[in-house]
Enzyme design. Sequence first.
Site, PDB file in Angstrom:
ATOM      1  N   SER A 188      16.877 -12.306 -68.396  1.00 52.82           N
ATOM      2  CA  SER A 188      18.230 -11.610 -67.874  1.00 52.82           C
ATOM      3  C   SER A 188      18.191 -11.699 -66.519  1.00 52.82           C
ATOM      4  CB  SER A 188      18.261 -10.325 -68.483  1.00 52.82           C
ATOM      5  OG  SER A 188      18.092 -10.156 -69.853  1.00 52.82           O
ATOM      6  N   ARG A 189      17.722 -12.574 -65.690  1.00 52.54           N
ATOM      7  CA  ARG A 189      17.695 -12.832 -64.154  1.00 52.54           C
ATOM      8  C   ARG A 189      17.214 -11.443 -63.521  1.00 52.54           C
ATOM      9  NH1 ARG A 189      18.205 -17.192 -65.531  1.00 52.54           N
ATOM     10  NH2 ARG A 189      19.648 -18.718 -64.914  1.00 52.54           N
ATOM     11  N   LEU A 190      16.342 -10.729 -64.100  1.00 50.56           N
ATOM     12  CA  LEU A 190      15.482  -9.646 -63.638  1.00 50.56           C
ATOM     13  C   LEU A 190      14.303 -10.042 -63.269  1.00 50.56           C
ATOM     14  CD1 LEU A 190      16.796  -6.569 -66.064  1.00 50.56           C
ATOM     15  CD2 LEU A 190      17.825  -7.366 -63.745  1.00 50.56           C
TER      16      LEU A 190
END
Length: 211
Positions: A188-190
């Site tokens: 999630s691009r985290l």
Amino acid sequence: MKISDIRIDYSLKSLDLNDVLPSPIEQFKIWLNEAIQAKVLEVNAMNLATVKEDGRPNSRIVLLKGVDTGLVFFTNYSSTKGIELEKNPYVSVTFFWAELERQVRIMGKVSKIKGEESDEYFFSRPFSSQIGAWVSPQSEAIEDREFLEKRDVALREKFDPDTIKRPMHWGGYRIDVSEVEFWQGRPSRLHDRILYTQTANGHWEKKRLAP
């Protein structure tokens, strides 16, 4: 498929402040060794960014050839990068190891290594690479490829593996590291990001950054 539709969700590994060593150089050695073991393609390739005289950035891929107190690479001192480093020795390098979903960003100041160190590496190279350091007036405009091929023939007639010397315009630089960021891709691009910065007394401080 449109370029804007291309995306990969990273999920191989994680990275936390408790996972990393006090020294970013030692941590980098661990990650580099893991990348070597994973058979990452061109594992020692790094994007080296210098600064042009007008203040604009300039980057290219070079090969890391050693890690000791800093990062060592070799080039033609008379090349574009060599001239830029002479005027402004501050650089940034980036490694991207896609197979491990990892990136390392390093900033620091370069200085030329000792002549004996450059000699040691130069004479460890294949003879064809040694000749290549003499053949190419790196970054200069040339008329055609035939120019290089004629110089190659001429220099092979002049030198052999026992008589060749390292050209004085070719040698190594060492990056004295002042900042390092380790980046681990996450879902999630985290992403996980750990930044090391060097204090005035030479100690290292580390903190987590938002992705």
